[in-house]
Motif scaffolding. Sequence first.
Motif, PDB file in Angstrom:
ATOM      1  N   HIS A 136       5.794  16.766   4.699  1.00 60.59           N
ATOM      2  CA  HIS A 136       6.419  15.715   3.916  1.00 60.59           C
ATOM      3  C   HIS A 136       7.486  16.282   2.981  1.00 60.59           C
ATOM      4  CE1 HIS A 136       3.053  13.419   5.450  1.00 60.59           C
ATOM      5  NE2 HIS A 136       2.232  14.304   4.920  1.00 60.59           N
ATOM      6  N   ALA A 137       8.570  15.547   2.854  1.00 58.04           N
ATOM      7  CA  ALA A 137       9.687  16.015   2.032  1.00 58.04           C
ATOM      8  C   ALA A 137       9.453  15.784   0.546  1.00 58.04           C
ATOM      9  CB  ALA A 137      10.970  15.317   2.455  1.00 58.04           C
ATOM     10  N   ARG A 138       8.623  14.795   0.208  1.00 56.59           N
ATOM     11  CA  ARG A 138       8.384  14.511  -1.206  1.00 56.59           C
ATOM     12  C   ARG A 138       6.946  14.079  -1.402  1.00 56.59           C
ATOM     13  NH1 ARG A 138      11.919   9.535  -3.105  1.00 56.59           N
ATOM     14  NH2 ARG A 138      10.645   9.945  -4.952  1.00 56.59           N
ATOM     15  N   TYR A 139       6.503  14.111  -2.637  1.00 56.46           N
ATOM     16  CA  TYR A 139       5.141  13.764  -2.979  1.00 56.46           C
ATOM     17  C   TYR A 139       5.149  12.867  -4.206  1.00 56.46           C
ATOM     18  CZ  TYR A 139       0.378  14.289  -4.759  1.00 56.46           C
ATOM     19  OH  TYR A 139      -0.881  14.045  -5.231  1.00 56.46           O
ATOM     20  N   THR A 140       4.576  11.682  -4.084  1.00 57.61           N
ATOM     21  CA  THR A 140       4.536  10.735  -5.191  1.00 57.61           C
ATOM     22  C   THR A 140       3.133  10.569  -5.752  1.00 57.61           C
ATOM     23  OG1 THR A 140       4.260   8.882  -3.641  1.00 57.61           O
ATOM     24  CG2 THR A 140       6.510   9.453  -4.299  1.00 57.61           C
ATOM     25  N   GLY A 141       2.164  11.257  -5.167  1.00 55.37           N
ATOM     26  CA  GLY A 141       0.800  11.162  -5.664  1.00 55.37           C
ATOM     27  C   GLY A 141       0.191   9.794  -5.423  1.00 55.37           C
ATOM     28  N   GLU A 142      -0.772   9.443  -6.248  1.00 63.63           N
ATOM     29  CA  GLU A 142      -1.468   8.156  -6.108  1.00 63.63           C
ATOM     30  C   GLU A 142      -0.916   7.174  -7.133  1.00 63.63           C
ATOM     31  OE1 GLU A 142      -5.458   9.469  -6.567  1.00 63.63           O
ATOM     32  OE2 GLU A 142      -5.623  10.185  -4.510  1.00 63.63           O
ATOM     33  N   THR A 143       0.414   7.044  -7.145  1.00 62.98           N
ATOM     34  CA  THR A 143       1.083   6.180  -8.116  1.00 62.98           C
ATOM     35  C   THR A 143       1.712   4.952  -7.479  1.00 62.98           C
ATOM     36  OG1 THR A 143       3.146   7.445  -7.885  1.00 62.98           O
ATOM     37  CG2 THR A 143       1.577   8.160  -9.589  1.00 62.98           C
ATOM     38  N   ARG A 144       1.682   4.866  -6.151  1.00 59.45           N
ATOM     39  CA  ARG A 144       2.281   3.732  -5.453  1.00 59.45           C
ATOM     40  C   ARG A 144       1.324   3.224  -4.386  1.00 59.45           C
ATOM     41  NH1 ARG A 144       8.419   6.052  -4.227  1.00 59.45           N
ATOM     42  NH2 ARG A 144       8.960   6.576  -6.383  1.00 59.45           N
ATOM     43  N   LEU A 145       1.603   1.996  -3.929  1.00 62.05           N
ATOM     44  CA  LEU A 145       0.828   1.466  -2.820  1.00 62.05           C
ATOM     45  C   LEU A 145       1.076   2.287  -1.573  1.00 62.05           C
ATOM     46  CD1 LEU A 145       1.255  -2.400  -3.242  1.00 62.05           C
ATOM     47  CD2 LEU A 145      -0.861  -1.082  -3.476  1.00 62.05           C
ATOM     48  N   PRO A 146       0.086   2.529  -0.732  1.00 59.59           N
ATOM     49  CA  PRO A 146      -1.284   2.033  -0.889  1.00 59.59           C
ATOM     50  C   PRO A 146      -2.205   2.973  -1.673  1.00 59.59           C
ATOM     51  CG  PRO A 146      -1.062   3.082   1.237  1.00 59.59           C
ATOM     52  CD  PRO A 146       0.295   3.187   0.584  1.00 59.59           C
ATOM     53  N   LEU A 147      -1.733   4.184  -1.967  1.00 57.40           N
ATOM     54  CA  LEU A 147      -2.625   5.186  -2.554  1.00 57.40           C
ATOM     55  C   LEU A 147      -3.015   4.877  -3.986  1.00 57.40           C
ATOM     56  CD1 LEU A 147      -1.200   8.544  -1.158  1.00 57.40           C
ATOM     57  CD2 LEU A 147      -2.977   7.050  -0.244  1.00 57.40           C
ATOM     58  N   ILE A 148      -2.309   3.985  -4.652  1.00 57.40           N
ATOM     59  CA  ILE A 148      -2.693   3.646  -6.022  1.00 57.40           C
ATOM     60  C   ILE A 148      -4.054   2.952  -6.050  1.00 57.40           C
ATOM     61  CG2 ILE A 148      -1.622   1.363  -6.076  1.00 57.40           C
ATOM     62  CD1 ILE A 148      -0.711   2.000  -8.938  1.00 57.40           C
ATOM     63  N   ILE A 149      -4.454   2.389  -4.905  1.00 54.33           N
ATOM     64  CA  ILE A 149      -5.766   1.740  -4.804  1.00 54.33           C
ATOM     65  C   ILE A 149      -6.894   2.759  -4.969  1.00 54.33           C
ATOM     66  CG2 ILE A 149      -7.240   0.339  -3.290  1.00 54.33           C
ATOM     67  CD1 ILE A 149      -4.756  -0.766  -2.008  1.00 54.33           C
TER      68      ILE A 149
END
Length: 272
Positions: A136-149
């Motif tokens: 993956h080129a970038r990592y946003t963590g669990e801050t956006r859908l769907p991982l924020i769930i």
Amino acid sequence: MRAPRVAEIGVPSPARAAIAARTLRTDRWWLAPLLTTLGLTVFVVYATIRAFVRTAYWVDEYHYLTPFYSPCVSASCVPGASHLGVWVGELPMWIPLAFLSLPFLLAFRLTCYYYRRAYYRSIWLAPPACAVAEPHARYTGETRLPLIIQNAHRYFFYFAVVISLINTYDAIRAYQGPNGSFGLGLGTLIITANVILLWAYTVSCHSCRHVTGGRLKHFSAHPVRYRLWTWVSRLNTRHMQFAWITLGTLILTDFYIMLVASGTISDLRLIN
């Protein structure tokens, strides 16, 4: 100070050594992600099929109900399987009979801290192993859908406790013999062992550890909760093992009940 661009962080960062190879590791680092993916796939495929086939899930003579169909509270359930009564009418085939439990159990497992690590590395390859670059080129963590769930895991824990209580009730019912008296069979022991291990997985959860003592500032002022926190913390060190063991016991319990309910084998009775 400006925030660094995506190309300036992570593996492609110009501050890092320019290594074309994905990894310099020579061991079989890919084996663990592969086995994890295979294990999770086997369970998901088996559980999905069994949850929708609506056959051989209840043994009326010994009161065996598979956990994939508990609680069974619709008019679509076979007679006797509705331990808690009939709450709704007939359900279409695309709705599992255990519609009250399966969605929450799935959410509890998906958001589990261990399972996150497992499928993040094995399926999403983020990262697949130490010293192995992720694709993956970038990592946003669990801050956006769907991982924020994933942040709702603590709430799914409470649903899991309620469902574990229902499974415990199912196990108690399995001690009733064909004549209404006390009975004990191999199926009874399998169901009981599965429930015990499910409780171990549930209470070893990190959220349970936080509930019992995570917010306490002074353990000395709360000796009972401190003792509970200590017990849960010990179980928490085995959370990964319980996570995998319960996948196996769920399949074993359902498969055994399916064989008995379909008449393929007879339950080995020890008492009555």
